[in-house]
Design a protein around this motif. Structure first.
Motif, PDB file in Angstrom:
ATOM      1  N   ARG A 162       9.097  41.305  54.045  1.00 43.00           N
ATOM      2  CA  ARG A 162       7.850  40.639  53.259  1.00 43.00           C
ATOM      3  C   ARG A 162       8.350  39.450  52.455  1.00 43.00           C
ATOM      4  O   ARG A 162       7.401  38.482  52.465  1.00 43.00           O
ATOM      5  CB  ARG A 162       7.057  41.656  52.421  1.00 43.00           C
ATOM      6  CG  ARG A 162       6.347  42.577  53.207  1.00 43.00           C
ATOM      7  CD  ARG A 162       5.696  43.749  52.304  1.00 43.00           C
ATOM      8  NE  ARG A 162       6.532  44.579  51.762  1.00 43.00           N
ATOM      9  CZ  ARG A 162       6.158  45.756  50.995  1.00 43.00           C
ATOM     10  NH1 ARG A 162       4.708  46.197  51.003  1.00 43.00           N
ATOM     11  NH2 ARG A 162       6.792  46.780  50.400  1.00 43.00           N
ATOM     12  N   GLY A 166       8.539  36.281  55.181  1.00 40.64           N
ATOM     13  CA  GLY A 166       7.381  36.069  54.594  1.00 40.64           C
ATOM     14  C   GLY A 166       7.018  35.120  53.616  1.00 40.64           C
ATOM     15  O   GLY A 166       6.221  34.234  53.453  1.00 40.64           O
ATOM     16  N   GLN A 204      -0.599  40.106  54.900  1.00 37.90           N
ATOM     17  CA  GLN A 204       0.189  39.274  54.114  1.00 37.90           C
ATOM     18  C   GLN A 204       0.914  38.292  55.058  1.00 37.90           C
ATOM     19  O   GLN A 204       0.772  38.279  55.900  1.00 37.90           O
ATOM     20  CB  GLN A 204       1.438  40.327  53.502  1.00 37.90           C
ATOM     21  CG  GLN A 204       0.632  41.441  52.492  1.00 37.90           C
ATOM     22  CD  GLN A 204       1.909  42.458  52.362  1.00 37.90           C
ATOM     23  OE1 GLN A 204       3.181  42.215  52.597  1.00 37.90           O
ATOM     24  NE2 GLN A 204       1.389  43.550  51.676  1.00 37.90           N
ATOM     25  N   ILE A 206       3.879  37.701  55.993  1.00 40.61           N
ATOM     26  CA  ILE A 206       4.764  38.081  57.275  1.00 40.61           C
ATOM     27  C   ILE A 206       3.914  38.220  58.432  1.00 40.61           C
ATOM     28  O   ILE A 206       4.165  37.820  59.473  1.00 40.61           O
ATOM     29  CB  ILE A 206       5.336  39.139  56.704  1.00 40.61           C
ATOM     30  CG1 ILE A 206       6.154  39.478  57.980  1.00 40.61           C
ATOM     31  CG2 ILE A 206       4.405  40.513  56.661  1.00 40.61           C
ATOM     32  CD1 ILE A 206       7.359  40.746  57.577  1.00 40.61           C
TER      33      ILE A 206
END
Length: 273
Positions: A162, A166, A204, A206
């Protein structure tokens, strides 16, 4: 015509420090979103169990989620569980926690990896460390949890992505630590555990599940059969989000069935999407 039973095996309530809504309100939204079952898995960080008052939160979570289960009986299958973070930091305490109450499902996870002084994976500055060495050690730590009898499933096994992918936009090639990946997945299989397709990454930056298709497919190639799908919802509005996508991904990777747990026993449901 059969319809796919949607089961969300990773849901938080306001009994988690970062959860927002009550179990009752979460259940209302689950019914509204046509879910057949949800598992409440509020956080329980073993390494800070007393310091951060998880002992109180765990007590209230079980009590309030039990009330929601009774209230929604016949409308929604409500499973009682926990997400146990860092269980091996104090195995005796972790064993005590999961045995004190009649849980359906226990997720094992790592939020504060070894060697970072209790720092959460969300706080690590990944551009200042060797991310391959970090993930190798992270998978090794997860492999140890796979050997712990107290959990049924490993949660979001690629959670650091993440941030690595991300936030820091670093391309990560799992083949460079393939032995560590395979060792983890083999330990999960050898111990009869499940891994989770965590769909929160779809909401999110990612933009993909944790783990993603690469590792899910490898898990199946190695003989993995137990797989759950969870939204990791921390609000009522996110309950069930991405579950259909997660099921489709499981099917794409070769899984014919999903797993859910009742009284710590795995139950399989056919994928018909």
């Amino acid at each position: 015509m059969k319809t796919q039973r949607l089961i969300d095996m990773h849901v938080h309530t306001d009994n988690s420090p970062d959860g927002v809504h009550s179990p009752m309100y979460v259940c209302e939204n689950a019914v509204k979103n046509n879910l057949g079952a949800i598992a409440f898995t509020d956080h329980c960080e073993v390494d800070t169990y007393y310091k951060d008052k998880y002992n109180s939160m765990v007590f209230h979570s079980y009590f309030e989620c039990s009330k929601a289960r009774a209230a929604f009986r016949g409308q929604l299958l409500v499973l009682l569980g926990l997400e146990i973070g860092q269980p091996l930091s104090n195995t005796e305490l972790a064993d005590k926690i999961v045995s004190e109450k009649s849980y359906d499902f226990i997720l094992g996870s790592i939020h504060t990896p070894k060697g970072f002084g209790g720092m959460d994976i969300k706080e690590i500055e990944y551009d200042k460390i060797d991310v391959y060495k970090f993930m190798s050690e992270y998978f090794s730590e997860l492999s140890e949890i796979a050997n712990w009898k107290g959990c049924d499933c490993l949660s979001h096994i690629t959670a650091p992505m993440r941030r690595i992918e991300g936030k820091y936009h670093m391309n990560f090639d799992y083949s460079l630590i393939q032995n560590d990946v395979d060792n983890l997945l083999k330990e999960v299989i050898r111990n009869g555990k499940a891994i989770e397709i965590n769909t929160s990454g779809l909401r999110q930056p990612i933009g993909k599940t944790m783990p993603d298709e690469t590792l899910i497919k490898r898990y199946r190639e190695l003989g993995g059969t137990k797989i759950t799908v969870g939204s990791d919802a921390h609000t009522a509005q996110d309950v069930g989000k991405g579950i259909t996508d997660g099921i489709k991904l499981a099917k794409k990777c070769g899984f014919q069935k999903l797993t859910f747990y009742v009284k710590r026993e795995p139950i399989e449901v056919e994928i018909i999407i």
